[in-house]
Design an enzyme around this catalytic site. Structure first.
Site, short mmCIF file in Angstrom:
data_model
loop_
_atom_site.label_atom_id
_atom_site.label_comp_id
_atom_site.label_asym_id
_atom_site.label_seq_id
_atom_site.Cartn_x
_atom_site.Cartn_y
_atom_site.Cartn_z
CD GLU A 167 -7.97 0.02 4.17
OE1 GLU A 167 -8.59 0.83 3.46
OE2 GLU A 167 -7.03 0.34 4.91
CG ASN A 181 -1.85 1.17 1.28
OD1 ASN A 181 -1.82 2.05 0.41
ND2 ASN A 181 -2.69 1.23 2.30
CG HIS A 219 -12.15 4.85 2.99
ND1 HIS A 219 -12.70 5.98 3.57
CD2 HIS A 219 -10.82 5.03 3.03
CE1 HIS A 219 -11.73 6.80 3.93
NE2 HIS A 219 -10.58 6.24 3.62
NE ARG A 225 -6.19 1.87 -0.06
CZ ARG A 225 -5.93 3.17 0.15
NH1 ARG A 225 -4.68 3.58 0.23
NH2 ARG A 225 -6.91 4.04 0.28
NE ARG A 265 -7.87 13.18 2.32
CZ ARG A 265 -8.07 11.89 2.12
NH1 ARG A 265 -9.00 11.48 1.28
NH2 ARG A 265 -7.37 10.99 2.78
#
Length: 403
Positions: free
Chosen positions: A384, A9, A186, A98, A246
């Site tokens: 993940e 990742n 996500h 990913r 963000r």
């Protein structure tokens, strides 16, 4: 065939990884994690840290020359060299990646080849801050280990079950035809949580669930029987909830104002919205929820207030899309560890039948809803990397690489 599966990742300043021994599980149904780690501080001061399956630290050091920066390609080379030693004679069968954006075509994991890599690179304009870093290790390993089995898993893929109406933006049709639509992100996290909830309740018992993936990046997703119905992130991972740095959902007119009246460049606006807003922007202190919860500054409290307020509002909207709520699941760094944030969100959702077991919440128990409550309230750590490993095992079986 026995061997190991590497999950990568790659981000803007870090390279996270996990190594799975795919033949250790007795029934062959899963992959057993051997190592998990990351190299942080890329292009600055790199820090390499690795934990074994028990969570014990087996490496913790600064690679390279003292004070020397390490770029993404050098970091991957360093990691692969370290893995060659750590494998102790075992073979590396595959590498899984990913990839943030799969566009409209990639709705599930795929084996990487030159044509598919080109398709992924064409999606860079849709995720310019993430996609290039995700794809760099694929290209690098393709050069250094051309025979290595590589596959990609996409953060957008899980949301392809959403309706056309849900994904539609109210823009001219030709823009939708060009891919300007709601994608959602996500997805690997939501897919893992959907499976974890089904394991606990049975697939038919998951019903209508809202999953709150609250972390540095934050979003919510509405799941019906384990499938995505709606989510708060849209065309980009900038939409929806306010996050660490963000802004989340924003009136497009505010962007026009910044461009036209404040004279900001597109690059300056991008930096503002992605790196200087959210919890950091509101508080002026930090984008880390832990720091804000510990602070006595009014601006820190206001940042937390905004985060909770927006989460509650969006959970209400997603519940409307589901026609009711059976389960609320918290995951991600904030969702798993910030008991005060969970408590405040649940208190505001009392009208939905959400009731909290306060001692269980403070103890970060798996089920924090009041016993007998109408809505199940859960804290389930996401994984993940394991989701990617499971997809990789399926890919290897499909290709006849493992039984």
């Amino acid at each position: 065939m026995s061997g190991d599966l590497l999950v990568l990742n790659s981000g803007s300043s870090s390279l996270k990884f996990a190594l799975y021994e795919i033949d250790r599980d007795p029934d062959g149904a899963d992959a057993a994690r051997h190592f998990r780690g990351q190299i942080t501080g890329l292009d600055a001061t790199p820090h390499f840290r690795v934990e074994d399956a028990s969570g014990d630290v087996v490496e913790d050091r600064h690679p390279g020359d003292e004070g020397a920066a390490l770029g993404h390609e050098e970091a991957l080379e360093f990691l692969v060299d370290w893995l060659d030693e750590a494998l102790a004679g075992r073979s590396l069968l595959a590498a899984g990646h990913r990839v943030v954006h799969g566009g409209q075509d990639f709705v599930g994991p795929v084996r990487v080849n030159a044509e598919r890599l080109e398709q992924m690179e064409a999606l860079v304009p849709l995720a310019p801050l993430h996609q290039p870093h995700n794809l760099a290790p694929i290209r690098s390993l393709s050069r250094s280990r051309p025979d290595l089995f590589q596959f990609a898993c996409f953060d957008t893929a899980f949301h392809h079950t959403q309706s056309r109406i849900e994904r539609r933006l109210a823009l001219p049709r030709h823009l939708a035809d060009e891919g300007v639509m709601r994608y959602g992100f996500h997805g690997l996290s939501y897919e893992f949580i959907a499976g974890a909830l089904a394991t606990r309740l049975g697939r038919e018992g998951t019903g209508r669930a809202v999953v709150a993936h609250l972390g540095s990046g934050a979003s919510l997703a509405a799941l019906r029987d384990g499938e995505s119905v709606a989510t708060t992130m849209g065309f980009t991972a900038l939409d929806g909830l306010p996050m660490s740095t963000r802004c989340g959902a924003l009136d497009p007119g505010a962007v026009l104002f910044l461009l036209q009246e404040k004279g900001m460049s597109a690059e300056e606006v991008s930096t503002l919205l992605y790196e200087e807003s959210g919890l950091l922007g509101v508080s002026g202190i930090s984008g880390d929820m832990r720091t804000l919860l510990e602070s006595s500054e009014p601006s820190a409290a206001e940042a937390v207030d905004v985060f909770v307020h927006r989460a509650v509002r969006e959970i209400g909207a997603l519940t409307a899309m589901l026609g009711g709520l059976d389960h609320l699941v918290f995951t991600g760094g904030i969702g798993e560890h910030a008991a005060p944030v969970r408590a405040r969100i649940c208190e505001a959702l009392g009208w939905l039948g959400v009731t909290l077991d306060r001692p269980a919440n403070q103890a970060h128990a798996e089920h924090i809803g009041e016993p007998g409550g109408r809505v199940g309230v859960w804290v389930i750590p996401t994984d993940e990397e394991r989701m990617i490993a499971q997809h990789g095992l399926d890919q290897l079986r499909e290709a006849g690489r493992v039984s």
